[in-house]
Design a protein around this motif. Structure first.
Motif, PDB file in Angstrom:
ATOM      1  N   ASN A  11     -12.464  43.770 -10.236  1.00 43.55           N
ATOM      2  CA  ASN A  11     -13.777  44.302  -9.559  1.00 43.55           C
ATOM      3  C   ASN A  11     -14.874  43.943 -10.772  1.00 43.55           C
ATOM      4  O   ASN A  11     -16.200  44.062  -9.922  1.00 43.55           O
ATOM      5  N   GLY A 138      -6.029  47.161 -10.190  1.00 40.99           N
ATOM      6  CA  GLY A 138      -6.138  46.130  -9.222  1.00 40.99           C
ATOM      7  C   GLY A 138      -4.953  45.182  -8.710  1.00 40.99           C
ATOM      8  O   GLY A 138      -4.899  45.008  -7.442  1.00 40.99           O
ATOM      9  N   THR A 212      -8.466  54.470 -10.147  1.00 42.12           N
ATOM     10  CA  THR A 212      -7.989  55.071  -8.768  1.00 42.12           C
ATOM     11  C   THR A 212      -7.655  56.390  -9.007  1.00 42.12           C
ATOM     12  O   THR A 212      -8.063  57.169  -7.954  1.00 42.12           O
ATOM     13  N   ARG A 265     -14.970  49.357  -4.433  1.00 40.11           N
ATOM     14  CA  ARG A 265     -13.590  49.726  -4.345  1.00 40.11           C
ATOM     15  C   ARG A 265     -13.128  50.290  -3.150  1.00 40.11           C
ATOM     16  O   ARG A 265     -12.012  50.804  -3.025  1.00 40.11           O
ATOM     17  N   GLN A 268     -10.017  48.853  -1.178  1.00 38.99           N
ATOM     18  CA  GLN A 268      -8.786  49.175  -1.617  1.00 38.99           C
ATOM     19  C   GLN A 268      -8.288  50.331  -2.368  1.00 38.99           C
ATOM     20  O   GLN A 268      -6.997  50.836  -2.641  1.00 38.99           O
TER      21      GLN A 268
END
Length: 337
Positions: A11, A138, A212, A265, A268
């Protein structure tokens, strides 16, 4: 000394500038960031397109040019799973070297897990007892478990949010069949290590250290990053499960408008939430804590350790910033003496 860490992911390319000295925590001076956005430039086999490789190279060149303003003594540069695992890895590194003058190295997934555990252990301290660390990136997911300075178990699984999104989601938002196939795949991967992790017993603390988990915590009402690293942030299994349902019902464009979800992001975050949900179910985790420190801080801490302990080695070589021209004056924090 003033140290830099350049982390080149799928990213973004991020350069962390810290004042690092023995006996003190790494003090962040500046975080520089340039978008990479490889999501659409990696095919099903993991090959990075020429356009994607050039965009990575340009991002690295820009961030290093900016970093020359911060009087960095040396720095470490590495790529993470998206580039590390690409069949054309060397061609991508060639482009980065041609554009920026430096050739990044790469850590194995297990080495990433170990260094991230090191950062988490330092942040939470010895009184925390046994820690289970989870990091969803990722390209891969790293897991480490231990009660001492070194983890007793460190492993890496191919459960990165970007990797899974490319492999399973053809529609936006995904079809129910796509969601079910991904859930089955995640459960199968976790099943290979679940018994080994549960055999170690119940950890005192479970820590999520990746972007995340930070985004999922923010979606669930945790304090924003601007409130600083010392604000406690937690994430419960029910909150993650609710986020999966919410994210699965909307396209990436709408996810990007949610608090804590960046546009880069948004595509995902659903896959990342599904990995977090399945992991918390498989390992019977009701609640986890979110760590502000992760891999980059682990590299800095290991660098400090190698300066005082000759038996410790960092699996990266220190580099010097290329000089592309006169440096622009900039006001920075004074060095620690």
């Amino acid at each position: 000394m003033r140290l830099g860490v350049l982390d080149i992911g799928s990213n973004s390319a991020q350069f962390l500038v810290v004042d690092a000295s023995r006996g003190a925590p790494p003090l962040p001076l500046r975080a520089l960031k340039e978008p990479v956005l490889l999501g659409e430039d990696i095919d099903a086999a993991g090959v990075i397109t020429a356009d994607g490789a050039q965009r990575v190279a340009d991002a690295v060149e820009r961030v290093l040019s900016e970093a020359t303003r911060y009087d960095v003594d040396s720095f470490y540069a590495f790529v993470t799973a998206a580039i590390r695992d690409a069949p054309n890895q060397q061609a991508v590194l060639d482009k980065i070297e041609a554009a920026s003058g430096i050739r990044p190295q790469f850590l194995s997934g297990v080495q990433e897990a170990r260094l991230t555990y090191l950062a988490v252990r330092h942040w939470f301290g010895w009184c925390a007892g046994t820690l289970l660390m989870l990091d969803i990136g990722g390209g891969s997911m790293e897991i480490a478990l231990g009660r001492d300075a070194e983890p007793s178990l460190a492993l890496s699984l191919p459960l990165g949010a970007g990797r899974l999104t490319r492999a399973f989601f053809a529609q936006d938002p995904p079809r129910r069949s796509e969601l079910e196939l991904m859930r089955r795949h995640i459960r199968d991967c976790l099943g290979q290590v679940r018994d080994r992790l549960l055999w170690e017993g119940t950890p005192r603390h479970v820590i999520g250290s990746s972007k995340t988990f930070k985004q999922l915590a923010r979606l669930s009402g945790a304090a924003p990053q601007r409130h600083g690293p010392f604000v406690a942030r937690t994430l419960r299994r029910g909150q993650v499960h609710g986020s999966v349902r919410k994210l699965a019902a909307m396209p990436a464009e709408k996810r990007a408008a949610l608090r804590g979800v960046s546009p880069a992001r948004a595509s995902q975050i659903l896959a990342g939430a599904m990995v977090a949900d399945a992991t918390m179910v498989a390992l019977d985790i009701d609640c986890l804590e979110v760590s502000p420190w992760a891999l980059r801080e682990g590299v800095v801490l290991e660098h400090i350790s190698t300066r005082v302990d000759s038996d410790r080695t960092l699996p990266l070589h220190a580099l010097e910033l290329p000089r592309h021209g006169p440096e622009s004056p900039v006001s920075v924090l004074p060095r620690r003496m």
